[in-house]
Design a protein around this motif. Sequence first.
Motif, short mmCIF file in Angstrom:
data_model
loop_
_atom_site.label_atom_id
_atom_site.label_comp_id
_atom_site.label_asym_id
_atom_site.label_seq_id
_atom_site.Cartn_x
_atom_site.Cartn_y
_atom_site.Cartn_z
N ARG A 127 -5.39 11.57 27.16
CA ARG A 127 -5.36 10.87 28.46
C ARG A 127 -5.43 11.92 29.56
NH1 ARG A 127 -1.84 8.46 32.36
NH2 ARG A 127 -0.15 9.85 31.78
N GLY A 128 -6.35 11.73 30.48
CA GLY A 128 -6.53 12.68 31.58
C GLY A 128 -5.39 12.60 32.57
N LEU A 129 -5.03 13.76 33.15
CA LEU A 129 -3.91 13.81 34.09
C LEU A 129 -4.35 14.18 35.51
CD1 LEU A 129 -1.31 15.69 31.81
CD2 LEU A 129 -1.40 13.23 32.33
N LEU A 130 -5.66 14.36 35.71
CA LEU A 130 -6.11 14.76 37.05
C LEU A 130 -6.50 13.52 37.87
CD1 LEU A 130 -8.12 18.04 36.35
CD2 LEU A 130 -5.66 17.68 36.67
N ARG A 131 -6.50 13.74 39.19
CA ARG A 131 -6.82 12.68 40.16
C ARG A 131 -8.30 12.31 40.00
NH1 ARG A 131 -7.40 12.78 45.88
NH2 ARG A 131 -7.88 15.00 45.83
N ASP A 132 -8.57 11.00 39.89
CA ASP A 132 -9.96 10.56 39.77
C ASP A 132 -10.70 10.85 41.08
OD1 ASP A 132 -12.15 9.60 38.47
OD2 ASP A 132 -11.49 7.51 38.34
N LYS A 133 -11.98 11.06 40.98
CA LYS A 133 -12.77 11.42 42.17
C LYS A 133 -14.24 11.17 41.86
CE LYS A 133 -10.96 15.40 41.17
NZ LYS A 133 -10.01 15.67 42.16
N ASP A 134 -15.06 11.17 42.92
CA ASP A 134 -16.51 11.06 42.70
C ASP A 134 -17.04 12.42 42.27
OD1 ASP A 134 -17.11 8.36 43.39
OD2 ASP A 134 -16.71 8.86 45.48
N LEU A 153 -25.82 15.47 29.75
CA LEU A 153 -24.97 14.66 30.62
C LEU A 153 -23.80 14.03 29.85
CD1 LEU A 153 -27.80 13.28 32.88
CD2 LEU A 153 -25.94 14.76 33.59
N PRO A 154 -24.04 13.52 28.61
CA PRO A 154 -22.88 12.97 27.88
C PRO A 154 -21.79 14.03 27.64
CG PRO A 154 -24.93 12.24 26.87
CD PRO A 154 -25.30 13.24 27.92
N ALA A 155 -22.19 15.29 27.42
CA ALA A 155 -21.18 16.34 27.18
C ALA A 155 -20.33 16.55 28.43
CB ALA A 155 -21.87 17.65 26.79
N VAL A 156 -20.99 16.61 29.58
CA VAL A 156 -20.24 16.82 30.83
C VAL A 156 -19.36 15.61 31.13
CG1 VAL A 156 -20.42 17.30 33.31
CG2 VAL A 156 -22.03 18.35 31.73
N GLU A 157 -19.92 14.42 30.90
CA GLU A 157 -19.15 13.20 31.17
C GLU A 157 -17.92 13.12 30.25
OE1 GLU A 157 -22.95 10.68 32.87
OE2 GLU A 157 -22.44 10.56 30.75
N GLN A 158 -18.10 13.56 29.01
CA GLN A 158 -16.97 13.52 28.08
C GLN A 158 -15.86 14.49 28.53
OE1 GLN A 158 -18.16 13.93 24.02
NE2 GLN A 158 -16.08 13.77 23.26
N LEU A 159 -16.27 15.68 28.97
CA LEU A 159 -15.29 16.66 29.44
C LEU A 159 -14.57 16.14 30.69
CD1 LEU A 159 -17.45 19.85 28.88
CD2 LEU A 159 -15.23 19.37 27.80
N LEU A 160 -15.32 15.54 31.60
CA LEU A 160 -14.70 14.98 32.81
C LEU A 160 -13.76 13.84 32.43
CD1 LEU A 160 -17.83 15.01 35.14
CD2 LEU A 160 -15.77 16.40 35.45
N GLY A 161 -14.19 13.02 31.47
CA GLY A 161 -13.36 11.90 31.02
C GLY A 161 -12.04 12.38 30.43
N LEU A 162 -12.10 13.49 29.71
CA LEU A 162 -10.88 14.07 29.14
C LEU A 162 -9.85 14.38 30.23
CD1 LEU A 162 -9.51 15.42 26.57
CD2 LEU A 162 -10.56 17.55 27.36
N LEU A 163 -10.36 14.80 31.39
CA LEU A 163 -9.47 15.17 32.51
C LEU A 163 -9.03 13.97 33.32
CD1 LEU A 163 -11.57 18.24 33.76
CD2 LEU A 163 -9.67 18.26 32.13
N ILE A 165 -11.45 11.78 34.84
CA ILE A 165 -12.44 11.48 35.87
C ILE A 165 -13.42 10.43 35.35
CG2 ILE A 165 -14.18 12.48 37.44
CD1 ILE A 165 -11.24 13.72 37.54
N THR A 166 -13.49 9.31 36.08
CA THR A 166 -14.35 8.21 35.63
C THR A 166 -15.51 7.93 36.60
OG1 THR A 166 -13.05 6.54 36.77
CG2 THR A 166 -12.36 7.08 34.52
N GLN A 167 -15.39 8.39 37.84
CA GLN A 167 -16.40 8.04 38.85
C GLN A 167 -17.52 9.09 38.86
OE1 GLN A 167 -12.60 6.61 41.40
NE2 GLN A 167 -14.13 7.73 42.53
N VAL A 168 -18.32 9.05 37.80
CA VAL A 168 -19.34 10.09 37.64
C VAL A 168 -20.72 9.49 37.95
CG1 VAL A 168 -20.31 11.79 36.05
CG2 VAL A 168 -17.92 11.13 35.83
N HIS A 169 -21.48 10.19 38.78
CA HIS A 169 -22.80 9.71 39.20
C HIS A 169 -23.87 10.68 38.71
CE1 HIS A 169 -20.40 7.23 41.92
NE2 HIS A 169 -19.74 8.33 42.19
N ARG A 170 -24.77 10.15 37.89
CA ARG A 170 -25.87 10.97 37.35
C ARG A 170 -27.08 10.93 38.27
NH1 ARG A 170 -27.35 9.57 31.16
NH2 ARG A 170 -25.37 10.14 30.16
N HIS A 171 -27.64 12.08 38.55
CA HIS A 171 -28.93 12.14 39.26
C HIS A 171 -29.80 13.14 38.52
CE1 HIS A 171 -27.76 9.66 42.66
NE2 HIS A 171 -26.55 10.15 42.42
#
Length: 198
Positions: A127-134, A153-163, A165-171
């Motif tokens: 469970r991530g303990l950091l503040r969610d953000k864009d 992108l899935p690798a980065v999203e998974q790492l962010l999810g671990l922390l 972070i759910t508000q991830v925007h792909r471009h």
Amino acid sequence: MSELLYLKTSVNGEQSRSSLLSERFIERRLANRPDTRVITRDLVTNPLPHLGPKQWDALRLDADQLSAEQLAYRRLSGDLITEFDNADTVVIALPLYNAGIPSQLKAYFDLLARAGISFEFTAQGPRGLLRDKDVFLISTRGGVVEEQDEHQLPAVEQLLGLLGITQVHRHIAQGLDLSPESNVTGLANAWEGLAAMA
Ligand SMILES: Cc1cc2nc3c(=O)[nH]c(=O)nc-3n(C[C@H](O)[C@H](O)[C@H](O)COP(=O)(O)O)c2cc1C
């Protein structure tokens, strides 16, 4: 005042197209939200130490068992976690290198992912303990990556999810090295989506 953390990860310096798009996006965002402070961290010109046995010990052993170099690595990890946590928005300029993320960015996440500090283990899983953000992932590619081959992108999203972070925007700007025309089209298509988010 809101804080925007900008992570640069291209080896292409001034020619970098992930940096170009990211910096255009940040410029537009600052125009729309002048009350924003930007912190830039160039992970290529100021590389972080990679995770090795000494660094791993630095993160897991008691402080009195560590050398000065290991203590510095551990402090660096704490400082990077605080910097990331304090940011309200994160922009990652993310070139595709050899089907994955630049190794400098991996070294950054290896410093950020700390059990008991930035995430915790629970009976249901981590469970991530950091503040969610864009978080804006601005990914540039020389070719066009088919969905089944998309590992970056899935690798980065998974790492962010671990922390946490759910508000991830792909471009994605793709096909940039195929021809001069596809470079222009790829950048323009990505910019359209980015401009709308700024
Ligand atoms: C070392 C290296 C590896 C690359 N690997 C890939 C790849 O696996 N797939 C791809 O489509 N493009 C690949 N490219 C092309 C880059 O993704 C493309 O040039 C992109 O614009 C790089 O972003 P940048 O301009 O911000 O550095 C590679 C480029 C370099 C320098």
